[in-house]
Design an enzyme around this catalytic site. Sequence first.
Site, mmCIF file in Angstrom:
data_model
loop_
_atom_site.group_PDB
_atom_site.id
_atom_site.type_symbol
_atom_site.label_atom_id
_atom_site.label_comp_id
_atom_site.label_asym_id
_atom_site.label_seq_id
_atom_site.Cartn_x
_atom_site.Cartn_y
_atom_site.Cartn_z
ATOM 1 N N GLY A 10 -7.967 -9.199 -1.919
ATOM 2 C CA GLY A 10 -9.249 -8.553 -1.627
ATOM 3 C C GLY A 10 -9.261 -7.934 -0.243
ATOM 4 O O GLY A 10 -8.285 -8.036 0.502
ATOM 5 N N ASP A 30 -9.301 -20.348 1.331
ATOM 6 C CA ASP A 30 -8.599 -20.396 0.051
ATOM 7 C C ASP A 30 -9.228 -21.522 -0.775
ATOM 8 O O ASP A 30 -9.102 -22.702 -0.424
ATOM 9 C CB ASP A 30 -7.116 -20.686 0.321
ATOM 10 N N VAL A 31 -9.909 -21.164 -1.857
ATOM 11 C CA VAL A 31 -10.654 -22.189 -2.625
ATOM 12 C C VAL A 31 -9.733 -23.149 -3.378
ATOM 13 O O VAL A 31 -10.218 -24.113 -3.979
ATOM 14 C CB VAL A 31 -11.688 -21.561 -3.605
ATOM 15 N N ASN A 73 -12.136 -27.447 -7.462
ATOM 16 C CA ASN A 73 -12.914 -27.535 -6.211
ATOM 17 C C ASN A 73 -14.285 -26.871 -6.364
ATOM 18 O O ASN A 73 -15.292 -27.384 -5.876
ATOM 19 C CB ASN A 73 -12.156 -26.874 -5.065
ATOM 20 N N GLY A 76 -16.439 -29.048 -8.329
ATOM 21 C CA GLY A 76 -16.837 -30.202 -7.508
ATOM 22 C C GLY A 76 -17.962 -29.835 -6.556
ATOM 23 O O GLY A 76 -18.926 -30.615 -6.382
ATOM 24 N N TYR A 119 -1.286 -16.196 -15.300
ATOM 25 C CA TYR A 119 -2.705 -15.818 -15.246
ATOM 26 C C TYR A 119 -3.447 -16.330 -16.480
ATOM 27 O O TYR A 119 -4.491 -16.986 -16.375
ATOM 28 C CB TYR A 119 -2.811 -14.299 -15.161
ATOM 29 N N LYS A 123 -6.383 -19.284 -16.539
ATOM 30 C CA LYS A 123 -7.758 -19.045 -16.991
ATOM 31 C C LYS A 123 -8.112 -19.908 -18.203
ATOM 32 O O LYS A 123 -9.248 -20.362 -18.338
ATOM 33 C CB LYS A 123 -7.950 -17.558 -17.318
ATOM 34 N N THR A 149 -12.332 -3.779 -16.447
ATOM 35 C CA THR A 149 -13.470 -3.289 -15.659
ATOM 36 C C THR A 149 -12.953 -2.432 -14.517
ATOM 37 O O THR A 149 -11.883 -2.703 -13.967
ATOM 38 C CB THR A 149 -14.256 -4.495 -15.105
ATOM 39 N N ARG A 160 -3.171 -1.541 -11.381
ATOM 40 C CA ARG A 160 -3.773 -1.435 -12.708
ATOM 41 C C ARG A 160 -3.946 0.031 -13.090
ATOM 42 O O ARG A 160 -3.873 0.922 -12.252
ATOM 43 C CB ARG A 160 -5.097 -2.185 -12.755
HETATM 44 N N1 UDP Z 1 -0.571 1.257 -17.538
HETATM 45 C C1 UDP Z 1 -0.015 2.534 -17.584
HETATM 46 N N2 UDP Z 1 0.222 3.189 -16.414
HETATM 47 C C2 UDP Z 1 -0.048 2.660 -15.198
HETATM 48 C C3 UDP Z 1 -0.620 1.355 -15.147
HETATM 49 C C4 UDP Z 1 -0.863 0.675 -16.334
HETATM 50 O O1 UDP Z 1 0.249 3.069 -18.666
HETATM 51 O O2 UDP Z 1 0.200 3.349 -14.180
HETATM 52 C C5 UDP Z 1 -0.877 0.565 -18.812
HETATM 53 C C6 UDP Z 1 -0.426 -0.880 -18.898
HETATM 54 O O3 UDP Z 1 0.910 -0.975 -19.336
HETATM 55 C C7 UDP Z 1 -1.424 -1.441 -19.906
HETATM 56 C C8 UDP Z 1 -2.697 -0.638 -19.655
HETATM 57 O O4 UDP Z 1 -2.289 0.514 -18.926
HETATM 58 O O5 UDP Z 1 -0.989 -1.170 -21.225
HETATM 59 C C9 UDP Z 1 -3.743 -1.417 -18.855
HETATM 60 O O6 UDP Z 1 -3.078 -1.985 -17.760
HETATM 61 P P1 UDP Z 1 -3.813 -2.740 -16.576
HETATM 62 O O7 UDP Z 1 -2.734 -3.190 -15.644
HETATM 63 O O8 UDP Z 1 -4.879 -1.901 -16.027
HETATM 64 O O9 UDP Z 1 -4.527 -4.010 -17.189
HETATM 65 P P2 UDP Z 1 -4.294 -4.965 -18.456
HETATM 66 O O10 UDP Z 1 -5.309 -4.505 -19.419
HETATM 67 O O11 UDP Z 1 -2.892 -4.808 -18.992
HETATM 68 O O12 UDP Z 1 -4.533 -6.322 -17.918
#
Ligand code: UDP
Length: 289
Positions: A10, A30-31, A73, A76, A119, A123, A149, A160
């Site tokens: 962040g 760091d939680v 935590n 808690g 991950y 979760k 999102t 992403r």
């Molecule tokens: N992706 C892509 N080009 C990029 C980044 C991601 O084609 O530059 C694809 C990735 O392989 C996935 C989708 O976009 O199929 C969404 O990826 P992201 O990492 O946003 O989140 P995810 O939904 O996989 O957690």
Amino acid sequence: MVAMDNLITGSQDNIAHLAGNPDFEFIYHDVSNFIHVAGPVDAVLHFASPASPIDYLKYPIQTLKVGALGTHNALGLARSKAARFLLASTSEVYGDPLVHPQRETYAGNVDPVGPRGVYDEAKRYAEALVMAYHRQHGMETRIVRIFNTYGPRMRLDDGRVVPNFIGQAIRGEPLTIYGDGSQTRCFQYIDDLIEGVVRLLQSEYVDPVNIGTTREISVLEFARIVNTVAANDAGAVYADGSRIEGDPQIRKPNTALARRVLNWQPQIELEEGLDRTIRYFRATLSQPA
Ligand code: UDP
């Protein structure tokens, strides 16, 4: 309001506008370590975790710790303050789904030792822990399963698809398609998510609730839309021919539950949300460093 973050993924710039607010306090923490907050607390909202695949692959152990120890935590803290607790969970609990669209009752298809296991399993464990605290201690708990999102204040280099594509489009570069681009996602604007989270926190519903849009598009189609909204004529390129290991091929929430128990549905169309986000990044990037 007290915000806590160790800022590994962040940025404090995102809360700079709150700096002079007497009702707001930021604690650098760091939680995954014991959490102390002075005074009464009404609600604990546990959103801490790397959320981008490249981030949680870079911090695999911290990702597992924040889902496990961090959730412990935060629960808690909520218990000691008799506060309501909300967990930010994820569509990743469904893994590479074999049921489509995904309803909350679907238990998922996750590989614990795959690249996303750190991950997804963190979760899933966090959800189990929240339900255990609810059942054993009668705590007021809520679980939101957040689908893809996007919006202002994302990190442009978080890896992403939305920040990648927007950064590339603003620079006039071709958008990088991973795999063959046929994989699907549904993208919701941040304001819609926040509205859903607030409604869930205030509701009396304990079991997990999906929050996301149901407009399902392929990554290829998404690239076309981003280029149109950003007026980028550089097109798209295939970054590599093969599918990324562990990358879910399809994803779409069933949001009937959110509509029924929260009277919630997304309001902001993808093109509108992308336009707002692209404007934000253009304005940010044109500021002097
Ligand atoms: N992706 C892509 N080009 C990029 C980044 C991601 O084609 O530059 C694809 C990735 O392989 C996935 C989708 O976009 O199929 C969404 O990826 P992201 O990492 O946003 O989140 P995810 O939904 O996989 O957690």
